[in-house]
Design an enzyme around this catalytic site. Sequence first.
Site, short mmCIF file in Angstrom:
data_model
loop_
_atom_site.label_atom_id
_atom_site.label_comp_id
_atom_site.label_asym_id
_atom_site.label_seq_id
_atom_site.Cartn_x
_atom_site.Cartn_y
_atom_site.Cartn_z
N ARG A 19 41.62 55.88 46.86
CA ARG A 19 41.41 57.12 45.85
C ARG A 19 40.40 57.70 46.83
O ARG A 19 39.64 57.11 47.43
CB ARG A 19 40.77 56.77 44.50
CG ARG A 19 41.86 56.08 43.54
CD ARG A 19 41.03 55.82 42.01
NE ARG A 19 41.19 54.38 42.12
CZ ARG A 19 40.67 53.43 41.43
NH1 ARG A 19 39.57 54.09 40.64
NH2 ARG A 19 40.60 52.36 41.29
N HIS B 144 33.61 51.02 35.67
CA HIS B 144 33.00 49.81 36.23
C HIS B 144 31.71 49.52 35.48
O HIS B 144 30.83 48.75 36.07
CB HIS B 144 32.64 49.89 37.74
CG HIS B 144 33.76 50.08 38.55
ND1 HIS B 144 33.58 50.80 39.69
CD2 HIS B 144 34.84 49.47 38.35
CE1 HIS B 144 34.85 50.70 40.30
NE2 HIS B 144 35.72 49.87 39.76
N ASN C 220 42.58 41.28 31.58
CA ASN C 220 42.42 42.70 32.00
C ASN C 220 44.10 43.13 32.22
O ASN C 220 44.67 42.62 33.06
CB ASN C 220 41.71 42.63 33.57
CG ASN C 220 41.73 43.82 34.16
OD1 ASN C 220 42.16 44.82 33.56
ND2 ASN C 220 40.83 43.74 35.06
N GLU D 154 32.83 40.24 36.20
CA GLU D 154 33.00 41.10 34.82
C GLU D 154 33.46 40.13 33.70
O GLU D 154 33.17 40.44 32.79
CB GLU D 154 33.95 42.33 35.18
CG GLU D 154 33.31 43.37 36.07
CD GLU D 154 34.36 44.24 37.15
OE1 GLU D 154 34.88 43.76 37.97
OE2 GLU D 154 34.43 45.21 36.49
N ARG E 149 39.33 43.71 28.84
CA ARG E 149 38.58 44.76 29.41
C ARG E 149 39.34 46.11 28.93
O ARG E 149 40.63 45.88 29.24
CB ARG E 149 38.78 44.69 31.09
CG ARG E 149 38.06 45.92 31.85
CD ARG E 149 38.47 45.67 33.28
NE ARG E 149 37.94 46.91 33.98
CZ ARG E 149 38.46 47.50 35.14
NH1 ARG E 149 39.30 46.64 35.61
NH2 ARG E 149 37.69 48.26 35.70
#
Length: 413
Positions: free
Chosen positions: A249, A188, A18, A392, A99
């Site tokens: 965020r 996601h 990632n 993940e 990813r």
Amino acid sequence: MKNRDVASDRTDRVLVLNSGSSSIKYQLLEPVSGVVDASGIVERIGEGNGAIEQRADGEITRRAERVADHTTGLRLVFDTLSAAGRDVLSEGVFAVGHRVVHGGETFYRPTLIDDGVLTAISELSSLAPLHNPANVAGIESVRELLPSVPQVAVFDTAFFHGLPAAAKTYAIDGEIAAAHGIRRYGFHGTSHEYVCGQAAELLGRDPAQLNQIIFHLGNGASASAVQGGRPVDTSMGLTPLEGLVMGSRPGDLDPGIVSHLMRSAHLDIDQVDTLLNRDSGIKGLSGVNDFRELQRLMANGDSAALLAYDVYIHRLRHYLGAYLVELGAVDAITFTAGVGENTPRVRADAVAGLERFGIAVDPVANAARARAARRISPPDAPVAVLVVPTNEELAIARAARRVVAESGCASAR
Ligand code: ADP
């Protein structure tokens, strides 16, 4: 003989990467069993004070050194793996799974990377300027260091590719939207897809028969409504800024705030971008972006932290309500990722007072500390409320293994 067995096992391993703009998170694992050999992170790539931290066999290795770029970072990963008895450079791996944040309209399933795919991922950088260039750098570094190993891109947007038109379309000028790729993509997706399958397994039901609402609550946070295994809505949009309140965020905002800030506060577009990506959300409201720190401030009665929490929960419930109506009937509501898996108070507050909709948590089950997927609603409640740990990396490793096996292009090593 034993050694040879171990070595041949090792080539079943998938390396999952990632790659961020200044970091590489990695995991070396066996995708069928999910056994993890090692995992770690290289941080502050391109800055003076780079570092790696790795966990392997219960041991933590830390090393500080300057890491000029992603290729140097990946070399450091291989050196550190090798020191822990995992010599990826000489033993190889079955595949590398990446990813990749934005697949745009082009990619909607895990994809074997060739020159054309790499170019297309790079061209999607305008939609994800903070993410896709880093993913490209990671792929190019693997090409340089492990040229014979097949690489697979697993896209964060892919699961949401087939969102219904009404859910994915922004109400702006259609020609402008088409010219600039403006639609709701969702992110996601790897986590939502994995958790959706795990929730169905936990309930002993076919995902095709279930209506689910999933809350992925980590540093980034998103919700999805999934009908019969297919997403019908999600809270993130063109970028991962929209939707739920996150660590740094804001989630949903009046877009007029952007032009107002530019006119009144004289912020330029990069300053607005930084404000919205790094200095908003829980951090903007309370000064801290880590949920554990937020809880510590709340315990001390810090009013800014208490307000941040209330805003966070208010937004969660807003999406829960919207998705209940969109789905009409819901079978399972699932919480996942760092906050979702570990914060009983968030789960309880998210569904408080909804008994008339068949939604409730059992306080004892909700408070129990556990790592496994579990039900936290009363056994007789019509809606199952679940906690399902996301993974993940495992989902990416399994996808990479499947794509490489189907393509028949297993590593030459
Ligand atoms: P990401 O993968 O998006 O970086 P994670 O899924 O690791 O995020 O979630 C990170 C968030 O989860 C942080 O806000 C962190 O404080 C929170 N978190 C992790 N563990 C716990 C815990 N045991 N209790 C409360 N919050 C936790």
